[in-house]
Motif scaffolding. Structure first.
Motif, PDB file in Angstrom:
ATOM      1  N   MET A   1      65.153  25.655  29.569  1.00  7.35           N
ATOM      2  CA  MET A   1      64.414  25.193  30.739  1.00  7.35           C
ATOM      3  C   MET A   1      63.767  26.403  31.403  1.00  7.35           C
ATOM      4  SD  MET A   1      64.541  22.181  33.031  1.00  7.35           S
ATOM      5  CE  MET A   1      66.173  21.567  32.827  1.00  7.35           C
ATOM      6  N   ALA A   2      62.458  26.319  31.608  1.00  8.40           N
ATOM      7  CA  ALA A   2      61.719  27.419  32.222  1.00  8.40           C
ATOM      8  C   ALA A   2      61.174  26.983  33.576  1.00  8.40           C
ATOM      9  CB  ALA A   2      60.584  27.859  31.306  1.00  8.40           C
ATOM     10  N   LYS A   3      60.894  27.970  34.420  1.00 10.43           N
ATOM     11  CA  LYS A   3      60.326  27.714  35.740  1.00 10.43           C
ATOM     12  C   LYS A   3      58.842  28.054  35.687  1.00 10.43           C
ATOM     13  CE  LYS A   3      61.074  28.723  40.616  1.00 10.43           C
ATOM     14  NZ  LYS A   3      61.851  29.494  41.583  1.00 10.43           N
ATOM     15  N   TYR A   4      58.006  27.107  36.109  1.00 11.08           N
ATOM     16  CA  TYR A   4      56.555  27.264  36.052  1.00 11.08           C
ATOM     17  C   TYR A   4      55.954  27.187  37.451  1.00 11.08           C
ATOM     18  CZ  TYR A   4      57.288  26.123  31.137  1.00 11.08           C
ATOM     19  OH  TYR A   4      57.723  26.114  29.838  1.00 11.08           O
ATOM     20  N   SER A   5      54.824  27.837  37.608  1.00 13.43           N
ATOM     21  CA  SER A   5      54.063  27.813  38.849  1.00 13.43           C
ATOM     22  C   SER A   5      52.614  27.500  38.491  1.00 13.43           C
ATOM     23  CB  SER A   5      54.168  29.183  39.532  1.00 13.43           C
ATOM     24  OG  SER A   5      53.298  29.278  40.626  1.00 13.43           O
ATOM     25  N   VAL A   6      52.036  26.517  39.173  1.00  7.00           N
ATOM     26  CA  VAL A   6      50.646  26.130  38.954  1.00  7.00           C
ATOM     27  C   VAL A   6      49.854  26.673  40.139  1.00  7.00           C
ATOM     28  CG1 VAL A   6      49.066  24.194  38.602  1.00  7.00           C
ATOM     29  CG2 VAL A   6      51.430  24.035  37.772  1.00  7.00           C
ATOM     30  N   VAL A   7      48.803  27.456  39.846  1.00  5.44           N
ATOM     31  CA  VAL A   7      48.091  28.170  40.904  1.00  5.44           C
ATOM     32  C   VAL A   7      46.583  28.207  40.667  1.00  5.44           C
ATOM     33  CG1 VAL A   7      50.100  29.694  41.287  1.00  5.44           C
ATOM     34  CG2 VAL A   7      48.237  30.461  39.803  1.00  5.44           C
ATOM     35  N   PHE A   8      45.860  28.549  41.739  1.00  4.64           N
ATOM     36  CA  PHE A   8      44.491  29.031  41.615  1.00  4.64           C
ATOM     37  C   PHE A   8      44.648  30.538  41.467  1.00  4.64           C
ATOM     38  CE2 PHE A   8      43.739  25.345  44.513  1.00  4.64           C
ATOM     39  CZ  PHE A   8      42.883  24.618  43.701  1.00  4.64           C
ATOM     40  N   HIS A   9      44.046  31.111  40.452  1.00  2.00           N
ATOM     41  CA  HIS A   9      44.182  32.538  40.167  1.00  2.00           C
ATOM     42  C   HIS A   9      42.863  33.224  40.505  1.00  2.00           C
ATOM     43  CE1 HIS A   9      45.222  36.094  37.670  1.00  2.00           C
ATOM     44  NE2 HIS A   9      46.437  35.730  37.996  1.00  2.00           N
ATOM     45  N   PRO A  10      42.844  34.127  41.489  1.00  2.00           N
ATOM     46  CA  PRO A  10      41.585  34.772  41.866  1.00  2.00           C
ATOM     47  C   PRO A  10      41.111  35.807  40.844  1.00  2.00           C
ATOM     48  CG  PRO A  10      43.379  35.614  43.206  1.00  2.00           C
ATOM     49  CD  PRO A  10      43.954  34.544  42.330  1.00  2.00           C
ATOM     50  N   SER A  11      39.928  36.353  41.089  1.00  2.00           N
ATOM     51  CA  SER A  11      39.359  37.391  40.235  1.00  2.00           C
ATOM     52  C   SER A  11      40.180  38.675  40.326  1.00  2.00           C
ATOM     53  CB  SER A  11      37.926  37.683  40.671  1.00  2.00           C
ATOM     54  OG  SER A  11      37.939  38.260  41.982  1.00  2.00           O
ATOM     55  N   GLU A  12      39.998  39.554  39.358  1.00  2.00           N
ATOM     56  CA  GLU A  12      40.688  40.859  39.373  1.00  2.00           C
ATOM     57  C   GLU A  12      40.336  41.655  40.624  1.00  2.00           C
ATOM     58  OE1 GLU A  12      43.167  42.288  37.576  1.00  2.00           O
ATOM     59  OE2 GLU A  12      43.292  40.292  36.679  1.00  2.00           O
ATOM     60  N   THR A  13      39.097  41.546  41.080  1.00  2.00           N
ATOM     61  CA  THR A  13      38.667  42.258  42.290  1.00  2.00           C
ATOM     62  C   THR A  13      39.494  41.813  43.490  1.00  2.00           C
ATOM     63  OG1 THR A  13      36.435  42.340  41.387  1.00  2.00           O
ATOM     64  CG2 THR A  13      36.653  42.798  43.729  1.00  2.00           C
ATOM     65  N   VAL A  14      39.692  40.508  43.628  1.00  2.00           N
ATOM     66  CA  VAL A  14      40.490  39.979  44.740  1.00  2.00           C
ATOM     67  C   VAL A  14      41.957  40.377  44.574  1.00  2.00           C
ATOM     68  CG1 VAL A  14      41.346  37.841  45.822  1.00  2.00           C
ATOM     69  CG2 VAL A  14      38.900  38.101  45.277  1.00  2.00           C
ATOM     70  N   ILE A  15      42.465  40.304  43.354  1.00  2.00           N
ATOM     71  CA  ILE A  15      43.858  40.700  43.100  1.00  2.00           C
ATOM     72  C   ILE A  15      44.075  42.153  43.515  1.00  2.00           C
ATOM     73  CG2 ILE A  15      45.531  41.189  41.252  1.00  2.00           C
ATOM     74  CD1 ILE A  15      44.504  38.585  39.895  1.00  2.00           C
ATOM     75  N   GLU A  16      43.148  43.019  43.164  1.00  2.00           N
ATOM     76  CA  GLU A  16      43.260  44.439  43.529  1.00  2.00           C
ATOM     77  C   GLU A  16      43.157  44.639  45.038  1.00  2.00           C
ATOM     78  OE1 GLU A  16      44.240  47.082  41.716  1.00  2.00           O
ATOM     79  OE2 GLU A  16      44.596  45.558  40.171  1.00  2.00           O
ATOM     80  N   ALA A  17      42.252  43.915  45.687  1.00  2.00           N
ATOM     81  CA  ALA A  17      42.103  44.034  47.143  1.00  2.00           C
ATOM     82  C   ALA A  17      43.385  43.611  47.863  1.00  2.00           C
ATOM     83  CB  ALA A  17      40.914  43.191  47.616  1.00  2.00           C
ATOM     84  N   VAL A  18      44.001  42.530  47.403  1.00  2.00           N
ATOM     85  CA  VAL A  18      45.239  42.039  48.022  1.00  2.00           C
ATOM     86  C   VAL A  18      46.379  43.021  47.750  1.00  2.00           C
ATOM     87  CG1 VAL A  18      46.966  40.179  48.006  1.00  2.00           C
ATOM     88  CG2 VAL A  18      44.517  39.629  48.025  1.00  2.00           C
ATOM     89  N   LYS A  19      46.417  43.576  46.540  1.00  2.00           N
ATOM     90  CA  LYS A  19      47.431  44.576  46.200  1.00  2.00           C
ATOM     91  C   LYS A  19      47.340  45.766  47.172  1.00  2.00           C
ATOM     92  CE  LYS A  19      48.164  45.281  41.787  1.00  2.00           C
ATOM     93  NZ  LYS A  19      48.056  45.773  40.394  1.00  2.00           N
ATOM     94  N   GLU A  20      46.114  46.180  47.480  1.00  2.00           N
ATOM     95  CA  GLU A  20      45.901  47.290  48.417  1.00  2.00           C
ATOM     96  C   GLU A  20      46.390  46.932  49.825  1.00  2.00           C
ATOM     97  OE1 GLU A  20      45.159  50.777  50.173  1.00  2.00           O
ATOM     98  OE2 GLU A  20      45.157  50.419  48.006  1.00  2.00           O
ATOM     99  N   LEU A  21      46.130  45.701  50.266  1.00  2.00           N
ATOM    100  CA  LEU A  21      46.630  45.260  51.575  1.00  2.00           C
ATOM    101  C   LEU A  21      48.155  45.301  51.619  1.00  2.00           C
ATOM    102  CD1 LEU A  21      44.309  42.170  52.225  1.00  2.00           C
ATOM    103  CD2 LEU A  21      44.100  44.449  53.222  1.00  2.00           C
ATOM    104  N   LYS A  22      48.779  44.844  50.544  1.00  2.00           N
ATOM    105  CA  LYS A  22      50.245  44.848  50.473  1.00  2.00           C
ATOM    106  C   LYS A  22      50.788  46.272  50.507  1.00  2.00           C
ATOM    107  CE  LYS A  22      50.706  40.428  48.093  1.00  2.00           C
ATOM    108  NZ  LYS A  22      51.708  39.645  47.409  1.00  2.00           N
ATOM    109  N   GLU A  23      50.096  47.195  49.835  1.00  2.00           N
ATOM    110  CA  GLU A  23      50.506  48.607  49.852  1.00  2.00           C
ATOM    111  C   GLU A  23      50.400  49.193  51.261  1.00  2.00           C
ATOM    112  OE1 GLU A  23      52.000  50.424  47.553  1.00  2.00           O
ATOM    113  OE2 GLU A  23      51.920  48.756  46.140  1.00  2.00           O
ATOM    114  N   GLN A  24      49.302  48.864  51.952  1.00  2.00           N
ATOM    115  CA  GLN A  24      49.121  49.362  53.327  1.00  2.00           C
ATOM    116  C   GLN A  24      50.226  48.846  54.240  1.00  2.00           C
ATOM    117  OE1 GLN A  24      45.134  48.769  54.933  1.00  2.00           O
ATOM    118  NE2 GLN A  24      44.280  49.001  52.871  1.00  2.00           N
ATOM    119  N   LEU A  25      50.543  47.561  54.111  1.00  2.00           N
ATOM    120  CA  LEU A  25      51.594  46.981  54.939  1.00  2.00           C
ATOM    121  C   LEU A  25      52.940  47.592  54.596  1.00  2.00           C
ATOM    122  CD1 LEU A  25      52.411  44.996  57.139  1.00  2.00           C
ATOM    123  CD2 LEU A  25      52.585  43.212  55.378  1.00  2.00           C
ATOM    124  N   SER A  26      53.202  47.761  53.317  1.00  2.00           N
ATOM    125  CA  SER A  26      54.465  48.345  52.864  1.00  2.00           C
ATOM    126  C   SER A  26      54.633  49.777  53.378  1.00  2.00           C
ATOM    127  CB  SER A  26      54.509  48.319  51.333  1.00  2.00           C
ATOM    128  OG  SER A  26      55.627  49.002  50.853  1.00  2.00           O
TER     129      SER A  26
END
Length: 185
Positions: A1-26
């Motif tokens: 039995m596996a656990k799955y997540s169904v999502v809208f997956h943004p572009s790499e540009t958005v993923i990188e921008a959000v990663k940067e926000l998380k780094e700033q907050l961290s």
């Protein structure tokens, strides 16, 4: 039995921008839940074996055949009372995403363990009041755009304790058979 997540997956540009926000907050508050999670918009989650998963995937794929890719814009920050700090979509994007988010669990026709009705991209979860104040002081404006081209299914990686992309089911822009019939008359 596996656990799955169904999502809208943004572009790499958005993923990188959000990663940067998380780094700033961290850098200001230290580690927080969802710090290492890649940007996504959760639709629902479920746990089933391979055979049921294939059935669910087929149902989602059938639904996606008739969906048209659309642009979304995330341009505001917000938070929930549970301490989630997130990026919210503008009204038109929210409406379109929410329609699909409501429809996917119906299409699956199997019980899901979690479903979301409010589209958002989480920056941090379970933040306390002072951490939320810091988050709001760090970020004052945002404008992230991407074309939503399909539904992504992710599988939980028990080693990394994060979800990995399993596959993306594209929106194919086909005309639904009953609608096609109506256009003939």
């Amino acid at each position: 039995m596996a656990k799955y997540s169904v999502v809208f997956h943004p572009s790499e540009t958005v993923i990188e921008a959000v990663k940067e926000l998380k780094e700033q907050l961290s850098a200001k508050i230290g580690w927080f839940p969802s710090k290492n999670s890649l940007a996504h918009v959760t639709i629902c989650e479920f746990e089933y074996g391979d055979e049921t998963y294939e059935n669910i995937k087929s149902r989602i794929a059938n639904y996606c055949r008739y969906q048209i890719p659309f642009e979304v814009t995330f341009n505001d920050f917000g938070n929930y009372t549970n301490g989630a700090f997130f990026i919210a979509p503008k009204a038109e994007s929210k409406t379109k995403m929410a329609e699909i988010m409501k429809e996917i669990p119906k299409q699956i026709q199997f019980p899901v363990s979690h479903k979301s009705t409010e589209p958002h991209i989480s920056i941090g979860r379970q933040l306390n009041e002072s951490q939320l104040k810091i988050a709001y002081s760090l970020f004052d404006n945002i404008d992230l755009n991407f074309i939503c081209e399909g539904i992504t299914i992710r599988i939980f990686n028990t080693d990394r304790k994060q979800y990995d992309v399993l596959e993306t089911i594209p929106f194919l822009s086909e005309m639904e058979p009953e609608k096609e019939q109506l256009t003939l008359f």
